[in-house]
Design an enzyme around this catalytic site. Sequence first.
Site, PDB file in Angstrom:
ATOM      1  CB  THR A  55       3.364   7.296  -0.376  1.00 41.12           C
ATOM      2  OG1 THR A  55       4.144   6.629   0.617  1.00 41.12           O
ATOM      3  CG2 THR A  55       3.040   8.697   0.107  1.00 41.12           C
ATOM      4  NE  ARG A  56       4.262   3.920  -6.697  1.00 40.28           N
ATOM      5  CZ  ARG A  56       5.249   3.377  -5.994  1.00 40.28           C
ATOM      6  NH1 ARG A  56       5.900   4.089  -5.090  1.00 40.28           N
ATOM      7  NH2 ARG A  56       5.626   2.123  -6.201  1.00 40.28           N
ATOM      8  CB  SER A 114      -0.902  -0.020   1.235  1.00 39.17           C
ATOM      9  OG  SER A 114      -1.669  -1.203   1.236  1.00 39.17           O
ATOM     10  CD  GLU A 144      13.208   2.521  -5.863  1.00 33.16           C
ATOM     11  OE1 GLU A 144      14.077   3.030  -5.132  1.00 33.16           O
ATOM     12  OE2 GLU A 144      12.066   2.200  -5.470  1.00 33.16           O
TER      13      GLU A 144
HETATM   14 ZN   LIG Z   1      12.189   4.387  -1.263  1.00 30.07          ZN
END
Ligand SMILES: [Zn+2]
Lengths: 315, 315
Positions: free
Chosen positions: B169-170, B167, B180
Amino acid sequence: MSSRTNISCLQEAKRVAIFGGTHGNEMSGITLVNMWIQNSAEIERNGLVIKPFISSPRAVEKCTRYIDTDLNRAFTPENLSSPDAEGLPYEVQRAKEINRMFGPKGSSDAYDVIFDLHNTTSNMGSTLILESSTDLFNLQMVHYIKKAIAPHTCSVLLNEHPQLKYSTTRSVAKHPIGLEVGPQPQGVLRSNVFESMRTILKHALDFIELFNSGVEFPPCTVDVFRVQERMDYPRDTNGNITAMVHPHLQDCDWEPLNRGDPMFLTFDGRTILYEGANTVYPTFINEAAYYEKQQAFMTTCREILAANAIRKACK
Amino acid sequence: MSSRTNISCLQEAKRVAIFGGTHGNEMSGITLVNMWIQNSAEIERNGLVIKPFISSPRAVEKCTRYIDTDLNRAFTPENLSSPDAEGLPYEVQRAKEINRMFGPKGSSDAYDVIFDLHNTTSNMGSTLILESSTDLFNLQMVHYIKKAIAPHTCSVLLNEHPQLKYSTTRSVAKHPIGLEVGPQPQGVLRSNVFESMRTILKHALDFIELFNSGVEFPPCTVDVFRVQERMDYPRDTNGNITAMVHPHLQDCDWEPLNRGDPMFLTFDGRTILYEGANTVYPTFINEAAYYEKQQAFMTTCREILAANAIRKACK
Ligand SMILES: [Zn+2]
Ligand SMILES: [Zn+2]
């Protein structure tokens, strides 16, 4: 410390400690030391007491550099002589304990040698760190190691700088020696870094065993990089950095930096040049732990140290 | 979401957030976002509301991944619907705040796009992370970015795994997308990683602006790596690791790993081979933050996703 044939006769080195986890997120030394605590066969040598030791167990547990303050700056006379008390910073307590176990620092009771195992995020390769240019035992050991690992190499960093020298964990011993291997991110164990560290330790212990057995080591010279200056990142008035290590300098530890070479790249794309008069050899370039110490890299100059022949003193 | 000519008509994307510091020691996103909070000229686009935002200020302050628990795992229905209370873990509080500001997750009030900027210690290069294979907007955006940055490349990681999806943040946004970039050690800012991230964000925002202006994007395909399995380090009965990522695998993110290829090297020098039946593409190899998550690397399989043409829906 001297004799008619210019051989320096030095005290036997019977007690040796190997420290890992002085910084709790530098995984090669932590892993090696934990391994040797479980099974010491690999580090046993004739007539030697060898003690593998985790310097900062709570920092290792949390995989963080330190809990309250940097242990590798904590071995000051003030800290070591401070009265035991509740509420001392963890690393100050720990420094006092380590000093009792392996010191007292500066006394004849102190351990003969402490190897302190560190990792860096900088592209420094294997680096032995010396705190004195006149410690013949260490100079001869470094010379031995460099020869033994060839064609692999190992740099030697000498820190005798009046302001930049700090009170290391290993400074408790008569012959303190740091081993810094990188690049390795904090919290990561890389097999190449692990194996480099292990190999250097092996040769270091072999040297001590040979020395204790009476072998004479002829005069030698050692190329070292002497600590000169701390270079900070460009910062704004709030202390926030405004530039990064320039891509031409990043990962170029130990390579010459000349006047006019790129040093930093600002976030808005401007290159900042090195303007020192003399060529220097940067190291600890972009080390994670040194942002808080206001250090983007350290400059060094090259120097050749000569060391007398040594052998063990007759009783 | 469909039309007679096979063009999917999608809602305009007016509100976009760029998150840095979901993990407080991943410096590229933190630095970019702080820079854009001070001066947003670079990220402004016609008709777009763009909000640069530090997700976990206390973790950034301490330069640590998290304070109490991983924010990027905290956006569960349970957390988001839990009553406000004293003593909640910092990141749970923060998840609830972020959900109020940029969500609510799953609602029509949620932000259209959230870019969440991360760094990894793994040699993954630039990687866009998708949470759905059917989000045409994101697939078209990824396709656009890959074309725009050529000859540079960017991998696409798709995580729809029933157990391994988490789950994020985005996930508050309608179109969540992770970026990343590595390798970069925790706590370090490397100029090459910083610039790669900045360039990808630029193209992503350009795409959104074009989309909102009515440009039609033709059908396309996107090569993705689909998350398959989590591979842990070999461990002893106390849970301590007993092996490292093998030097032949280290830094080889996205390269095929075949049955019989070296995978781990034990501390006593034994090689452990990959024994899966099928070729996989490992990623997040030796990521610092995943030791505690029992993950040495993640396996993926390659897949080609097809996306319909898209354009903005008429009002
Ligand atoms: Zn990270
Ligand atoms: Zn260290």
